[in-house]
Design a protein around this motif. Sequence first.
Motif, PDB file in Angstrom:
ATOM      1  N   ARG A  51      36.915  43.763  49.963  1.00 26.95           N
ATOM      2  CA  ARG A  51      37.139  43.892  51.403  1.00 26.95           C
ATOM      3  C   ARG A  51      38.556  43.465  51.768  1.00 26.95           C
ATOM      4  NH1 ARG A  51      37.274  41.080  55.936  1.00 26.95           N
ATOM      5  NH2 ARG A  51      36.925  39.070  54.954  1.00 26.95           N
ATOM      6  N   ARG A  52      38.997  42.345  51.207  1.00 20.53           N
ATOM      7  CA  ARG A  52      40.330  41.837  51.541  1.00 20.53           C
ATOM      8  C   ARG A  52      41.437  42.711  50.960  1.00 20.53           C
ATOM      9  NH1 ARG A  52      39.707  36.287  53.037  1.00 20.53           N
ATOM     10  NH2 ARG A  52      41.945  36.119  53.216  1.00 20.53           N
ATOM     11  N   THR A  53      41.235  43.257  49.766  1.00 20.64           N
ATOM     12  CA  THR A  53      42.266  44.130  49.200  1.00 20.64           C
ATOM     13  C   THR A  53      42.287  45.475  49.908  1.00 20.64           C
ATOM     14  OG1 THR A  53      40.745  44.784  47.440  1.00 20.64           O
ATOM     15  CG2 THR A  53      42.334  43.055  46.928  1.00 20.64           C
ATOM     16  N   ASP A  54      41.139  45.931  50.423  1.00 19.64           N
ATOM     17  CA  ASP A  54      41.123  47.180  51.192  1.00 19.64           C
ATOM     18  C   ASP A  54      41.901  47.041  52.488  1.00 19.64           C
ATOM     19  OD1 ASP A  54      39.671  48.497  49.291  1.00 19.64           O
ATOM     20  OD2 ASP A  54      37.757  48.383  50.353  1.00 19.64           O
ATOM     21  N   VAL A  55      41.877  45.848  53.091  1.00 18.15           N
ATOM     22  CA  VAL A  55      42.620  45.612  54.329  1.00 18.15           C
ATOM     23  C   VAL A  55      44.114  45.752  54.069  1.00 18.15           C
ATOM     24  CG1 VAL A  55      43.245  43.838  56.018  1.00 18.15           C
ATOM     25  CG2 VAL A  55      40.853  44.169  55.395  1.00 18.15           C
ATOM     26  N   VAL A  56      44.577  45.225  52.941  1.00 18.06           N
ATOM     27  CA  VAL A  56      45.997  45.294  52.596  1.00 18.06           C
ATOM     28  C   VAL A  56      46.383  46.716  52.217  1.00 18.06           C
ATOM     29  CG1 VAL A  56      47.738  44.464  50.967  1.00 18.06           C
ATOM     30  CG2 VAL A  56      46.057  42.893  51.887  1.00 18.06           C
ATOM     31  N   GLN A  57      45.497  47.437  51.577  1.00 19.51           N
ATOM     32  CA  GLN A  57      45.630  48.832  51.147  1.00 19.51           C
ATOM     33  C   GLN A  57      46.583  49.037  49.991  1.00 19.51           C
ATOM     34  OE1 GLN A  57      46.260  51.482  54.403  1.00 19.51           O
ATOM     35  NE2 GLN A  57      44.140  51.311  55.082  1.00 19.51           N
ATOM     36  N   ALA A  58      47.715  48.412  49.974  1.00 19.84           N
ATOM     37  CA  ALA A  58      48.646  48.618  48.863  1.00 19.84           C
ATOM     38  C   ALA A  58      49.383  47.323  48.578  1.00 19.84           C
ATOM     39  CB  ALA A  58      49.644  49.706  49.200  1.00 19.84           C
ATOM     40  N   CYS A  59      49.367  46.926  47.337  1.00 19.00           N
ATOM     41  CA  CYS A  59      50.122  45.744  46.927  1.00 19.00           C
ATOM     42  C   CYS A  59      51.381  46.234  46.221  1.00 19.00           C
ATOM     43  CB  CYS A  59      49.297  44.878  45.990  1.00 19.00           C
ATOM     44  SG  CYS A  59      47.938  44.042  46.810  1.00 19.00           S
ATOM     45  N   PRO A  60      52.521  45.640  46.535  1.00 21.78           N
ATOM     46  CA  PRO A  60      53.777  46.126  45.957  1.00 21.78           C
ATOM     47  C   PRO A  60      53.866  45.955  44.442  1.00 21.78           C
ATOM     48  CG  PRO A  60      54.138  44.133  47.243  1.00 21.78           C
ATOM     49  CD  PRO A  60      52.717  44.539  47.458  1.00 21.78           C
ATOM     50  N   ASN A  61      53.168  44.927  43.903  1.00 20.02           N
ATOM     51  CA  ASN A  61      53.217  44.718  42.452  1.00 20.02           C
ATOM     52  C   ASN A  61      51.996  43.908  42.015  1.00 20.02           C
ATOM     53  OD1 ASN A  61      53.788  41.974  43.030  1.00 20.02           O
ATOM     54  ND2 ASN A  61      55.970  42.465  43.156  1.00 20.02           N
ATOM     55  N   ASP A  62      51.883  43.708  40.715  1.00 22.77           N
ATOM     56  CA  ASP A  62      50.737  42.973  40.174  1.00 22.77           C
ATOM     57  C   ASP A  62      50.708  41.524  40.641  1.00 22.77           C
ATOM     58  OD1 ASP A  62      49.895  45.237  38.892  1.00 22.77           O
ATOM     59  OD2 ASP A  62      50.644  44.634  36.907  1.00 22.77           O
ATOM     60  N   ASP A  63      51.875  40.923  40.789  1.00 23.79           N
ATOM     61  CA  ASP A  63      51.925  39.532  41.240  1.00 23.79           C
ATOM     62  C   ASP A  63      51.381  39.384  42.655  1.00 23.79           C
ATOM     63  OD1 ASP A  63      52.963  38.658  38.861  1.00 23.79           O
ATOM     64  OD2 ASP A  63      55.061  38.772  39.531  1.00 23.79           O
ATOM     65  N   ALA A  64      51.669  40.344  43.517  1.00 24.12           N
ATOM     66  CA  ALA A  64      51.157  40.298  44.890  1.00 24.12           C
ATOM     67  C   ALA A  64      49.631  40.430  44.899  1.00 24.12           C
ATOM     68  CB  ALA A  64      51.784  41.400  45.727  1.00 24.12           C
ATOM     69  N   LEU A  65      49.110  41.298  44.072  1.00 27.53           N
ATOM     70  CA  LEU A  65      47.664  41.462  43.976  1.00 27.53           C
ATOM     71  C   LEU A  65      47.019  40.184  43.445  1.00 27.53           C
ATOM     72  CD1 LEU A  65      45.164  43.259  44.205  1.00 27.53           C
ATOM     73  CD2 LEU A  65      45.654  44.059  41.891  1.00 27.53           C
ATOM     74  N   LEU A  66      47.610  39.598  42.421  1.00 23.24           N
ATOM     75  CA  LEU A  66      47.093  38.349  41.870  1.00 23.24           C
ATOM     76  C   LEU A  66      47.131  37.243  42.915  1.00 23.24           C
ATOM     77  CD1 LEU A  66      46.047  36.821  39.407  1.00 23.24           C
ATOM     78  CD2 LEU A  66      48.420  36.371  38.781  1.00 23.24           C
TER      79      LEU A  66
END
Length: 139
Positions: free
Chosen positions: A74-89
């Motif tokens: 749910r939280r990652t869907d709100v962001v929709q796109a992370c610029p890189n793997d570190d941001a996702l982590l």
Amino acid sequence: MTSKEAGEMVSAETVRSQLDTVADMPGKQFPNLKVMLLLDAKDDLTAFAAFPERDRKKIQSTNPQERINREVKRRTDVVQACPNDDALLWLVTAVLFELHDEWIAFPRRYLPEGSVDQLYPELPENAPALPTTTNTPAG
């Protein structure tokens, strides 16, 4: 078999003997599978049977893990796109920290108190001391 019989829990010995039966099924076609099930993984596959019967259904369930996965999704869907793997982590770690803080602030027991104590009634002398938690507000 009635629905009541289907829902009844079985003893640890029955679980282990049923695993022996299941491991014999592939038989000659997959001999390595039988070795893996009976020798290598038997203790891991039947570990739940050591718990009291009232707790086995909760141990078998993946509901707590699924709840965490849904919240991360749910939280990652709100962001929709992370610029890189570190941001996702960073995002997933923040969600997990938030859930951890929630569990500390509002403690609930998933298993009844004393259930795990039945597994190990006497701790060995060299066992580390169990951590104690206090629910005092920070400040």
